[in-house]
Design a protein around this motif. Sequence first.
Motif, PDB file in Angstrom:
ATOM      1  N   PRO A 184       9.310  -3.433  -0.830  1.00 32.64           N
ATOM      2  CA  PRO A 184       9.926  -2.428  -1.713  1.00 32.64           C
ATOM      3  C   PRO A 184       9.376  -1.043  -1.398  1.00 32.64           C
ATOM      4  CG  PRO A 184       8.178  -3.535  -2.865  1.00 32.64           C
ATOM      5  CD  PRO A 184       8.260  -4.219  -1.527  1.00 32.64           C
ATOM      6  N   SER A 185      10.127  -0.029  -1.742  1.00 35.94           N
ATOM      7  CA  SER A 185       9.687   1.335  -1.457  1.00 35.94           C
ATOM      8  C   SER A 185       8.561   1.725  -2.403  1.00 35.94           C
ATOM      9  CB  SER A 185      10.866   2.302  -1.614  1.00 35.94           C
ATOM     10  OG  SER A 185      10.458   3.624  -1.369  1.00 35.94           O
ATOM     11  N   LEU A 186       7.451   2.226  -1.840  1.00 37.22           N
ATOM     12  CA  LEU A 186       6.301   2.674  -2.622  1.00 37.22           C
ATOM     13  C   LEU A 186       6.102   4.166  -2.412  1.00 37.22           C
ATOM     14  CD1 LEU A 186       3.767  -0.224  -1.903  1.00 37.22           C
ATOM     15  CD2 LEU A 186       5.317   0.016  -3.850  1.00 37.22           C
ATOM     16  N   SER A 187       5.591   4.798  -3.411  1.00 36.61           N
ATOM     17  CA  SER A 187       5.406   6.244  -3.330  1.00 36.61           C
ATOM     18  C   SER A 187       4.099   6.641  -3.983  1.00 36.61           C
ATOM     19  CB  SER A 187       6.571   6.993  -3.998  1.00 36.61           C
ATOM     20  OG  SER A 187       6.628   6.678  -5.384  1.00 36.61           O
ATOM     21  N   THR A 188       3.629   7.828  -3.616  1.00 37.35           N
ATOM     22  CA  THR A 188       2.416   8.413  -4.184  1.00 37.35           C
ATOM     23  C   THR A 188       2.723   9.851  -4.577  1.00 37.35           C
ATOM     24  OG1 THR A 188       0.987   7.035  -2.823  1.00 37.35           O
ATOM     25  CG2 THR A 188       0.011   9.022  -3.760  1.00 37.35           C
ATOM     26  N   GLU A 189       2.258  10.221  -5.759  1.00 39.14           N
ATOM     27  CA  GLU A 189       2.434  11.600  -6.232  1.00 39.14           C
ATOM     28  C   GLU A 189       1.088  12.309  -6.245  1.00 39.14           C
ATOM     29  OE1 GLU A 189       4.427  11.899  -9.910  1.00 39.14           O
ATOM     30  OE2 GLU A 189       6.320  11.040  -9.178  1.00 39.14           O
ATOM     31  N   THR A 190       1.037  13.478  -5.633  1.00 36.38           N
ATOM     32  CA  THR A 190      -0.171  14.299  -5.599  1.00 36.38           C
ATOM     33  C   THR A 190       0.171  15.682  -6.146  1.00 36.38           C
ATOM     34  OG1 THR A 190      -0.971  13.122  -3.642  1.00 36.38           O
ATOM     35  CG2 THR A 190      -1.984  15.253  -4.136  1.00 36.38           C
ATOM     36  N   VAL A 191      -0.641  16.156  -7.061  1.00 35.25           N
ATOM     37  CA  VAL A 191      -0.401  17.453  -7.699  1.00 35.25           C
ATOM     38  C   VAL A 191      -1.284  18.513  -7.030  1.00 35.25           C
ATOM     39  CG1 VAL A 191      -0.493  18.781  -9.834  1.00 35.25           C
ATOM     40  CG2 VAL A 191       0.224  16.387  -9.878  1.00 35.25           C
ATOM     41  N   ILE A 192      -0.658  19.560  -6.542  1.00 31.11           N
ATOM     42  CA  ILE A 192      -1.359  20.698  -5.943  1.00 31.11           C
ATOM     43  C   ILE A 192      -1.172  21.892  -6.877  1.00 31.11           C
ATOM     44  CG2 ILE A 192      -1.517  22.246  -3.959  1.00 31.11           C
ATOM     45  CD1 ILE A 192      -0.375  20.026  -2.239  1.00 31.11           C
ATOM     46  N   ASN A 247       0.846  -1.191   0.000  1.00 32.13           N
ATOM     47  CA  ASN A 247       0.000   0.000   0.000  1.00 32.13           C
ATOM     48  C   ASN A 247       0.886   1.247   0.000  1.00 32.13           C
ATOM     49  OD1 ASN A 247      -2.929  -1.009   0.477  1.00 32.13           O
ATOM     50  ND2 ASN A 247      -1.720  -2.115   2.003  1.00 32.13           N
ATOM     51  N   PRO A 248       0.791   2.050  -1.041  1.00 28.16           N
ATOM     52  CA  PRO A 248       1.579   3.292  -1.033  1.00 28.16           C
ATOM     53  C   PRO A 248       1.000   4.285  -0.041  1.00 28.16           C
ATOM     54  CG  PRO A 248       0.133   3.269  -2.944  1.00 28.16           C
ATOM     55  CD  PRO A 248      -0.016   1.921  -2.271  1.00 28.16           C
ATOM     56  N   PRO A 249       1.804   5.231   0.402  1.00 30.65           N
ATOM     57  CA  PRO A 249       1.273   6.256   1.314  1.00 30.65           C
ATOM     58  C   PRO A 249       0.127   7.034   0.648  1.00 30.65           C
ATOM     59  CG  PRO A 249       3.677   6.318   1.257  1.00 30.65           C
ATOM     60  CD  PRO A 249       3.249   5.406   0.156  1.00 30.65           C
ATOM     61  N   VAL A 257       0.862  27.758   2.120  1.00 30.87           N
ATOM     62  CA  VAL A 257       0.119  27.621   0.873  1.00 30.87           C
ATOM     63  C   VAL A 257      -0.928  26.508   0.979  1.00 30.87           C
ATOM     64  CG1 VAL A 257       0.315  27.200  -1.612  1.00 30.87           C
ATOM     65  CG2 VAL A 257       2.109  28.453  -0.408  1.00 30.87           C
ATOM     66  N   ALA A 258      -0.573  25.398   1.629  1.00 26.59           N
ATOM     67  CA  ALA A 258      -1.501  24.258   1.709  1.00 26.59           C
ATOM     68  C   ALA A 258      -1.221  23.469   2.974  1.00 26.59           C
ATOM     69  CB  ALA A 258      -1.377  23.362   0.484  1.00 26.59           C
ATOM     70  N   LEU A 259      -2.255  22.748   3.445  1.00 27.26           N
ATOM     71  CA  LEU A 259      -2.147  21.822   4.572  1.00 27.26           C
ATOM     72  C   LEU A 259      -2.536  20.434   4.081  1.00 27.26           C
ATOM     73  CD1 LEU A 259      -3.804  23.913   7.442  1.00 27.26           C
ATOM     74  CD2 LEU A 259      -1.375  23.560   7.037  1.00 27.26           C
ATOM     75  N   PHE A 260      -1.781  19.406   4.510  1.00 24.36           N
ATOM     76  CA  PHE A 260      -2.099  18.046   4.085  1.00 24.36           C
ATOM     77  C   PHE A 260      -1.578  17.059   5.125  1.00 24.36           C
ATOM     78  CE2 PHE A 260       1.979  19.205   2.301  1.00 24.36           C
ATOM     79  CZ  PHE A 260       2.769  18.087   2.509  1.00 24.36           C
ATOM     80  N   THR A 261      -2.121  15.842   5.106  1.00 23.32           N
ATOM     81  CA  THR A 261      -1.707  14.754   5.988  1.00 23.32           C
ATOM     82  C   THR A 261      -1.346  13.547   5.140  1.00 23.32           C
ATOM     83  OG1 THR A 261      -4.005  14.017   6.239  1.00 23.32           O
ATOM     84  CG2 THR A 261      -3.141  15.549   7.895  1.00 23.32           C
ATOM     85  N   ILE A 262      -0.514  12.647   5.700  1.00 22.49           N
ATOM     86  CA  ILE A 262      -0.052  11.441   5.011  1.00 22.49           C
ATOM     87  C   ILE A 262      -0.244  10.252   5.956  1.00 22.49           C
ATOM     88  CG2 ILE A 262       1.888  10.298   3.895  1.00 22.49           C
ATOM     89  CD1 ILE A 262       3.067  13.013   3.302  1.00 22.49           C
ATOM     90  N   ARG A 263      -0.770   9.170   5.424  1.00 20.52           N
ATOM     91  CA  ARG A 263      -0.884   7.941   6.212  1.00 20.52           C
ATOM     92  C   ARG A 263      -0.488   6.751   5.344  1.00 20.52           C
ATOM     93  NH1 ARG A 263      -7.312   6.300   6.785  1.00 20.52           N
ATOM     94  NH2 ARG A 263      -7.716   6.014   4.545  1.00 20.52           N
ATOM     95  N   ASP A 264      -0.014   5.664   5.996  1.00 20.49           N
ATOM     96  CA  ASP A 264       0.376   4.430   5.323  1.00 20.49           C
ATOM     97  C   ASP A 264      -0.296   3.275   6.047  1.00 20.49           C
ATOM     98  OD1 ASP A 264       1.568   2.335   4.015  1.00 20.49           O
ATOM     99  OD2 ASP A 264       3.557   3.231   4.007  1.00 20.49           O
ATOM    100  N   GLY A 316       7.615   1.226   7.199  1.00 26.73           N
ATOM    101  CA  GLY A 316       8.734   2.032   7.666  1.00 26.73           C
ATOM    102  C   GLY A 316       8.392   3.510   7.749  1.00 26.73           C
ATOM    103  N   LYS A 317       9.425   4.321   7.762  1.00 24.74           N
ATOM    104  CA  LYS A 317       9.261   5.760   7.887  1.00 24.74           C
ATOM    105  C   LYS A 317       8.840   6.381   6.555  1.00 24.74           C
ATOM    106  CE  LYS A 317      11.779   9.905   9.310  1.00 24.74           C
ATOM    107  NZ  LYS A 317      13.084  10.440   9.753  1.00 24.74           N
ATOM    108  N   ILE A 318       7.978   7.374   6.630  1.00 25.59           N
ATOM    109  CA  ILE A 318       7.495   8.062   5.432  1.00 25.59           C
ATOM    110  C   ILE A 318       8.284   9.348   5.243  1.00 25.59           C
ATOM    111  CG2 ILE A 318       5.507   9.156   4.345  1.00 25.59           C
ATOM    112  CD1 ILE A 318       3.720   7.298   5.893  1.00 25.59           C
ATOM    113  N   THR A 319       8.779   9.528   4.042  1.00 23.39           N
ATOM    114  CA  THR A 319       9.453  10.775   3.676  1.00 23.39           C
ATOM    115  C   THR A 319       8.601  11.522   2.667  1.00 23.39           C
ATOM    116  OG1 THR A 319      10.710   9.668   1.934  1.00 23.39           O
ATOM    117  CG2 THR A 319      11.735   9.833   4.112  1.00 23.39           C
ATOM    118  N   CYS A 320       8.635  12.843   2.750  1.00 17.92           N
ATOM    119  CA  CYS A 320       7.815  13.691   1.882  1.00 17.92           C
ATOM    120  C   CYS A 320       8.714  14.766   1.269  1.00 17.92           C
ATOM    121  CB  CYS A 320       6.667  14.333   2.671  1.00 17.92           C
ATOM    122  SG  CYS A 320       5.611  15.390   1.682  1.00 17.92           S
TER     123      CYS A 320
END
Length: 817
Positions: free
Chosen positions: A430-438, A343-345, A366-373, A380-384
Amino acid sequence: MEVASRKVLQSRQVGSLLLFLCVSVGGAATIRYSVAEEMESGSFVANVAKDLGVEVGKLAARGARLVSEGNKLHFRLHRKTGDLFVKEKLDRESLCGKADPCVLHFEIVLVEPLQSFRAEVRVFDINDNAPIFLNKEPLLKIPESTPLGSRFPLQSAQDLDVGLNGLQNYTLSANAYFHLHTRFRSHGPKYAELVLDKPLDREEQPEVNLTITAVDGGSPPKSGTAHIRVVVLDVNDHVPQFSRPVYRAKLPENSSSGSLVAAVTATDLDQGTNKEITYSLAQNPEVILQTFQIDSQTGEIRLRGPLDFEALETYDIDIQATDGGGLSAHSKVLVEVMDVNDNPPEVMVSSVSSPLPEDSPLQTVVALFTIRDRDVRVGGKITCFLRGDPPFAVKPTFRNSYSLVTDKSLDREEVSGYNITLVAMDTGPPSLSTETVIEVLISDINDNPPVFQEDSYVLTVRENNSPAVFLGKVHAEDLDLGENAQVTYSLLPPKSGDLSVFAYISINSDNGKLYALRTMDYEAIQDFQFVVRAIDGGFLSLSSQVTVRVVVLDDNDNRPMILYPLQNGTLPCNDLVPRSAEAGYLVTKVVAVDGDSGQNSWLSYHLLKATDLGLFSVQRQNGEIHTLRQISERDPMMQKLTILVQDHGQPSLSTTASLNILLVDGFSEPYLQFQDPSEHPRKVNPSTKYLVISLVVLSFIFLFSVTVIFVIHIYQKIKYKEKFTVQEHFYDDCNFPNNLVQVRSNGSLSQPCSYEMCSATGTGNSEFRFLKRFMPNFPFPPGTEVKTEADDSLPPDSDRNSSRGLEGHVGISDDYM
């Protein structure tokens, strides 16, 4: 004992339902509420303003709103009162399934300043679902030789409720052969087993019908029933025996469909068909039947559907082995699902401030957001971080919450908006990632002056143009937007204070189009220049300037003028040619000039008429007249020639010169006064004398009038030098909207305006020396230098010697022009 335990459970359930609206604030910024499921839409939950410590009136002023972590918001906030209400009826089973507790998470977002508060609502279960059996009429085949105490597992009843409201017990209808024993699974609902109390006898009773009832712990309790049909089989001495009572297996949650889970084996000591064993997944919940399958011949258990560690961590599978005689045995397979990072973040943006002024200071939120995994154990640890190099940065606020802030200065003219790619990545493996466009748009401020497309402009106009003719346009671009980019054009007065340029040129303030206010005369002025200013419409306006040079193009408006021979119409011009002249003899030369310039002044000479066209020729370039042949005695003494002098303009203009050529034997005779013998002597008409006298008198009056006008003009010039004032109604006399002159359909100006014209005599072509606006008296601002001499309006390269003749000043109205 069982009845007392049920009463205690019911009292606890009633107490929990009465306290379903308890509120607790846990942690630094998390607010917790509790509600019961099936509450009607609009039911009151709590007062958020009171729990946040915010005045009620400020919730609406700060634009308070709810942001759900999921795709659906189940609550609504009344901004005026701060009350939180149920948006729609809540069904705990559809929201959370069998998960307990059932918690709905959301955020309360306030703006100005931008703040967010975490909140969660726990949905308590009520007894709204009765236990049900998927198979309403299960069939059991039991040999008559089955020993006493044998156990036969039954299908588990399914109850969507949890806790005390879930499945609690089973009851069996009264019979002489079986009693019911309830057992527990490590993960799953309770199930019941039939225990044989009395030997079966097929000949005495071949079939036994039983009714099993599943009861939950609600108040009042709900139940579901199934009718069990027991068929007594003939003697089969041995039942199948599994190699293990319990099988265990581990399987990663990303295993593909068809993967082998485990292989079970069972043996039977009987012979023949009673020894043949078939395997089945009997008496298992629906979720197991949808996830696993077993080969009835080999006993291999394989995946049928996907596994999800986050939904269910272990499976308790009941395996049944049945021989050919109908005897069966049961075993268990415990499958442990191993979590993998599949499951990606997830990034949930709660608020975005857009558009953003380009002069925003650094560290502006500019924006507020939260991240969950969801893979909490292996993710493991989430990097942003941000992809690319945008002028923004990610700043953590509290656990799993972040803010997007400005990190560099912004410039809307370089980048008008940003699609900020926010990358959230776990450490895997494996490392998973999610891309979000603001998307963030940049708003404009007035920080760019108008810029002209060229460093300077050169425009051309043909002389004799109509007033208000379009000359061209200047254009300035402003990189700003809106009113900051609206450019207004105007003419700047020369530094010398000479305002004569305003009599020649007008500019449209909106689009920069330039128009000529008066007719140009190339012979009077060949070019002039002025300065145009462009100013934007910003609050603190910015401007720029450009120089415009107007070049007047010559038009073919002057006919050639014959200088020799004179064409005054008095005495004929006679040229003498000896009869002894040979071919090519130079007779005379026609001399002509043209007041135009360039190609318009190139002249060519042509023989238009002649007494004998074969006797003379004219050189096309220089006008020389030569004989074509030797003169004979038969040629008439008087030869009349008409010479056409033509320029090269488009269209070309021409004039003719007439001359007489006398063929003589020598130059001693007075042939100059020779008259054509074909003409008879004519008497002078007495009226001609009076006509000549009248012309002389009129010429004298005209010269006297011109002299008087010249003296008056000189006197006015001296008077204007001593006191020259400028009045505010400079343009009131010629009020052209948008600095444009109005022209009637017949080519005249709509309003009369005075102009000053100077003509120069002695040039022979009556061209205008210069033409400028005749301005009324008005005061200039202090320190303005004003020049009143007529020569000031002349361009620098004009020939001032051409004006040595008599200068006159004549007022010309626009209607005349």
